[in-house]
Design a protein around this motif. Structure first.
Motif, mmCIF file in Angstrom:
data_model
loop_
_atom_site.group_PDB
_atom_site.id
_atom_site.type_symbol
_atom_site.label_atom_id
_atom_site.label_comp_id
_atom_site.label_asym_id
_atom_site.label_seq_id
_atom_site.Cartn_x
_atom_site.Cartn_y
_atom_site.Cartn_z
ATOM 1 N N PRO A 47 0.813 -1.228 0.000
ATOM 2 C CA PRO A 47 0.000 0.000 0.000
ATOM 3 C C PRO A 47 0.841 1.271 0.000
ATOM 4 C CG PRO A 47 -0.939 -1.605 1.509
ATOM 5 C CD PRO A 47 0.368 -2.182 1.053
ATOM 6 N N LEU A 48 1.943 1.262 0.763
ATOM 7 C CA LEU A 48 2.794 2.448 0.793
ATOM 8 C C LEU A 48 3.472 2.700 -0.547
ATOM 9 C CD1 LEU A 48 4.533 2.470 4.317
ATOM 10 C CD2 LEU A 48 2.714 3.946 3.460
ATOM 11 N N HIS A 49 3.706 1.633 -1.325
ATOM 12 C CA HIS A 49 4.280 1.809 -2.661
ATOM 13 C C HIS A 49 3.331 2.635 -3.538
ATOM 14 C CE1 HIS A 49 6.787 -2.160 -2.182
ATOM 15 N NE2 HIS A 49 7.171 -1.191 -1.356
ATOM 16 N N ILE A 50 2.045 2.302 -3.468
ATOM 17 C CA ILE A 50 1.051 3.007 -4.273
ATOM 18 C C ILE A 50 0.953 4.473 -3.839
ATOM 19 C CG2 ILE A 50 -1.376 3.083 -4.941
ATOM 20 C CD1 ILE A 50 -1.475 0.064 -4.424
ATOM 21 N N VAL A 51 0.924 4.685 -2.519
ATOM 22 C CA VAL A 51 0.865 6.058 -2.007
ATOM 23 C C VAL A 51 2.098 6.844 -2.429
ATOM 24 C CG1 VAL A 51 0.778 7.475 0.074
ATOM 25 C CG2 VAL A 51 -0.561 5.373 -0.047
ATOM 26 N N ALA A 52 3.269 6.203 -2.369
ATOM 27 C CA ALA A 52 4.511 6.871 -2.751
ATOM 28 C C ALA A 52 4.507 7.233 -4.230
ATOM 29 C CB ALA A 52 5.710 5.979 -2.428
ATOM 30 N N ALA A 53 4.021 6.320 -5.079
ATOM 31 C CA ALA A 53 3.977 6.593 -6.518
ATOM 32 C C ALA A 53 3.039 7.760 -6.816
ATOM 33 C CB ALA A 53 3.517 5.344 -7.273
ATOM 34 N N ILE A 54 1.862 7.773 -6.183
ATOM 35 C CA ILE A 54 0.915 8.873 -6.389
ATOM 36 C C ILE A 54 1.496 10.183 -5.878
ATOM 37 C CG2 ILE A 54 -1.352 9.767 -5.726
ATOM 38 C CD1 ILE A 54 -2.341 6.876 -5.629
ATOM 39 N N SER A 55 2.181 10.129 -4.733
ATOM 40 C CA SER A 55 2.812 11.330 -4.179
ATOM 41 C C SER A 55 3.869 11.887 -5.122
ATOM 42 C CB SER A 55 3.436 11.009 -2.818
ATOM 43 O OG SER A 55 4.072 12.136 -2.259
ATOM 44 N N THR A 56 4.636 10.984 -5.752
ATOM 45 C CA THR A 56 5.656 11.415 -6.715
ATOM 46 C C THR A 56 5.028 12.126 -7.907
ATOM 47 O OG1 THR A 56 7.156 9.618 -6.109
ATOM 48 C CG2 THR A 56 7.467 10.613 -8.273
ATOM 49 N N VAL A 57 3.958 11.538 -8.434
ATOM 50 C CA VAL A 57 3.284 12.134 -9.593
ATOM 51 C C VAL A 57 2.688 13.495 -9.230
ATOM 52 C CG1 VAL A 57 1.355 11.878 -11.197
ATOM 53 C CG2 VAL A 57 2.822 9.916 -10.671
ATOM 54 N N ALA A 58 2.008 13.564 -8.064
ATOM 55 C CA ALA A 58 1.398 14.826 -7.637
ATOM 56 C C ALA A 58 2.457 15.900 -7.448
ATOM 57 C CB ALA A 58 0.621 14.618 -6.340
ATOM 58 N N GLY A 59 3.574 15.527 -6.821
ATOM 59 C CA GLY A 59 4.662 16.493 -6.634
ATOM 60 C C GLY A 59 5.242 16.963 -7.940
ATOM 61 N N SER A 60 5.409 16.036 -8.888
ATOM 62 C CA SER A 60 5.940 16.408 -10.204
ATOM 63 C C SER A 60 5.002 17.352 -10.942
ATOM 64 C CB SER A 60 6.192 15.143 -11.039
ATOM 65 O OG SER A 60 7.126 14.301 -10.418
ATOM 66 N N PHE A 61 3.694 17.136 -10.812
ATOM 67 C CA PHE A 61 2.720 18.024 -11.448
ATOM 68 C C PHE A 61 2.811 19.433 -10.858
ATOM 69 C CE2 PHE A 61 1.131 14.584 -13.723
ATOM 70 C CZ PHE A 61 0.030 14.930 -14.484
ATOM 71 N N LEU A 62 2.960 19.526 -9.537
ATOM 72 C CA LEU A 62 3.065 20.847 -8.916
ATOM 73 C C LEU A 62 4.360 21.554 -9.314
ATOM 74 C CD1 LEU A 62 1.739 20.160 -5.297
ATOM 75 C CD2 LEU A 62 0.550 21.267 -7.200
ATOM 76 N N ILE A 63 5.424 20.796 -9.473
ATOM 77 C CA ILE A 63 6.696 21.392 -9.873
ATOM 78 C C ILE A 63 6.659 21.831 -11.332
ATOM 79 C CG2 ILE A 63 9.146 20.923 -10.253
ATOM 80 C CD1 ILE A 63 9.072 19.087 -7.809
ATOM 81 N N ALA A 64 6.130 20.947 -12.202
ATOM 82 C CA ALA A 64 6.125 21.257 -13.639
ATOM 83 C C ALA A 64 4.995 22.215 -14.032
ATOM 84 C CB ALA A 64 5.999 19.959 -14.441
ATOM 85 N N ARG A 65 3.901 22.222 -13.262
ATOM 86 C CA ARG A 65 2.753 23.089 -13.528
ATOM 87 C C ARG A 65 2.294 23.006 -14.983
ATOM 88 N NH1 ARG A 65 6.147 26.139 -10.599
ATOM 89 N NH2 ARG A 65 6.722 27.449 -12.345
ATOM 90 N N PRO A 66 1.747 21.847 -15.409
ATOM 91 C CA PRO A 66 1.330 21.685 -16.799
ATOM 92 C C PRO A 66 0.231 22.664 -17.193
ATOM 93 C CG PRO A 66 0.457 19.924 -15.425
ATOM 94 C CD PRO A 66 1.443 20.668 -14.586
ATOM 95 N N ALA A 67 0.290 23.091 -18.448
ATOM 96 C CA ALA A 67 -0.650 24.094 -18.948
ATOM 97 C C ALA A 67 -2.079 23.569 -18.988
ATOM 98 C CB ALA A 67 -0.219 24.558 -20.342
ATOM 99 N N PHE A 68 -2.257 22.247 -19.192
ATOM 100 C CA PHE A 68 -3.620 21.730 -19.288
ATOM 101 C C PHE A 68 -4.321 21.725 -17.931
ATOM 102 C CE2 PHE A 68 -0.918 17.932 -18.863
ATOM 103 C CZ PHE A 68 -1.504 17.285 -17.796
ATOM 104 N N ILE A 69 -3.585 22.023 -16.849
ATOM 105 C CA ILE A 69 -4.185 22.163 -15.524
ATOM 106 C C ILE A 69 -4.092 23.603 -15.022
ATOM 107 C CG2 ILE A 69 -4.017 21.511 -13.076
ATOM 108 C CD1 ILE A 69 -3.137 18.770 -13.923
#
Length: 403
Positions: free
Chosen positions: A174-196
């Motif tokens: 379960p922590l693997h899944i949470v960690a993967a989602i956390s990584t993706v969410a953090g990357s989105f906040l850092i990259a700030r994609p235009a479609f969001i």
């Protein structure tokens, strides 16, 4: 692995006793992620002088390939199990090595640069997928807003966690899944994609209009990134040597960088021979640091769960932004800071899970020892003699991928 001199050194002999083999491998991947970000800084400095990123990849492949070929003239095929499994004790490890070596004469790696028939297809696939991933990465970066491209490519850890479980049977906690989602969410906040977050015309005025096919190549690049970790892990289990994996990447890195840069150039500006000492210092930094990072990644990922390896590798985006602050005067926003916290949290979660797994093994040492012995026995060859043995990365400091 054995050398021409007959000794059997391997990097895992320097592993701290309090770390498991996989934990040590993940630590090395973390070091590799930091080095890849440093390489990205050299890439950014070099490309600012006018050198195309494809030419830098070609130069790095030539540099790394030269070192790999020289090493292959010295190192021989070796005992894979000693490198990929934790030793129960030194005496057992030496006995296993003698049993395996008694059935065949180790060959110089230069005579089997892509491995023998039992592993060759995996080794070649690792190089080919890495090369294709480079093409997809380059094209995605060139046709999409940078934030969109990096955010979509950062989905790789989630894909890797599920794919490694389905293909290799790696455990998913379960922590693997949470960690993967956390990584993706953090990357989105850092990259700030235009479609969001919307397009910033001041930041990327040249991409006011973009090719929507880039979203397809981004998805394909994400899958390629996941496949690289799975193939490295599978190659490690089949007995492939790290140098063979590096050689495979060199072959396809040279091929695809030449195709992209010269034959069918996608970028702007042609290749040229630098004359400035400053430019050559950037190129040398890229080659040296990148080759070390690449070696650590390919060595360590053979001993690590691909999903966890992908999560730890993604920490490179944090190091990249730190370098942007220190070297390029980038001022982070609150969203960037929040993204860094989320990515860092994913690494903490991976560490916590490893500690929990280690505690379970300590509480049940008998089952752990039986599991290790079963894994080792499957690697001991039978008495019958056998034949043989058993994207560009960081084009910009803000970008990360695995080659």
């Amino acid at each position: 692995m054995t050398t021409a001199g007959g000794s059997q050194p391997h990097l895992l002999r320097g592993k701290p006793k309090f770390l498991s083999t996989e934990s040590y491998g993940l630590s090395l991947i973390g070091v590799s992620a930091a080095l890849y970000s440093i390489m990205g800084a050299f890439v950014k400095l070099a490309t600012q002088t006018g050198i195309p990123a494809t030419e830098l990849v070609f130069m790095r492949a030539v540099f790394q390939g030269s070192l790999v070929v020289v090493a292959m003239l010295w190192f021989r095929e070796g005992v894979q199990s000693a490198d990929s499994l934790p030793a129960v004790d030194e005496k057992e490890e030496q006995q296993l090595q003698l049993q395996q070596q008694s059935h065949r004469k180790p060959r110089l790696l230069v005579t089997v640069p892509l491995g023998d028939s039992s592993m060759r297809s995996v080794v070649i696939a690792r190089g080919a997928v890495g090369g294709c991933g480079f093409i997809l990465y380059f094209y995605t970066i060139s046709v999409l807003p940078l934030g969109d491209a990096i955010a979509l490519l950062s989905l790789s850890p989630v894909v890797t966690v599920w794919a490694s479980a389905a293909i290799l049977g790696e455990p998913v906690r379960p922590l693997h899944i949470v960690a993967a989602i956390s990584t993706v969410a953090g990357s989105f906040l850092i990259a700030r994609p235009a479609f969001i977050f919307g397009m910033d015309p001041l930041a990327e005025p040249k991409l006011a209009s973009y090719n929507s096919f880039g979203y397809v190549t981004a998805a394909m690049g994400t899958c390629a990134g996941a496949a690289v970790f799975i193939l490295i892990r599978k190659a490690g289990k089949s007995g492939a040597h790290t140098l063979q994996l590096l050689f495979s990447w060199v072959v396809f890195g040279l091929l695809f960088s030449f195709l992209l840069g010269v034959a069918i150039p996608l970028g702007k500006g042609g290749w040229y021979f630098p004359t400035s000492k400053l430019v050559w210092s950037y190129v040398l930094g890229c080659c040296v640091v990148g080759s070390i990072a690449h070696f650590l990644l390919n060595f360590a990922a053979r001993h690590s769960n691909p999903g966890l390896a992908s999560i730890v590798r993604s920490s490179g985006i944090v190091w990249a932004y730190l370098l942007q602050i220190l070297l390029f005067g980038h001022i982070p926003t609150l969203l960037t800071c929040a993204g860094v916290v989320l990515v860092s949290t994913s690494l903490i979660l991976v560490s916590v899970q490893k500690i929990m797994d280690g505690s379970k093994k300590e509480n049940n040492p008998k089952s752990s020892t039986l599991e290790q012995q079963a894994q080792r026995s499957s690697l001991i060859p039978s008495a019958e003699p056998t034949k043989g043995y058993g994207t560009t990365e960081s084009m910009e400091v803000r970008a990360f991928t695995s080659d």
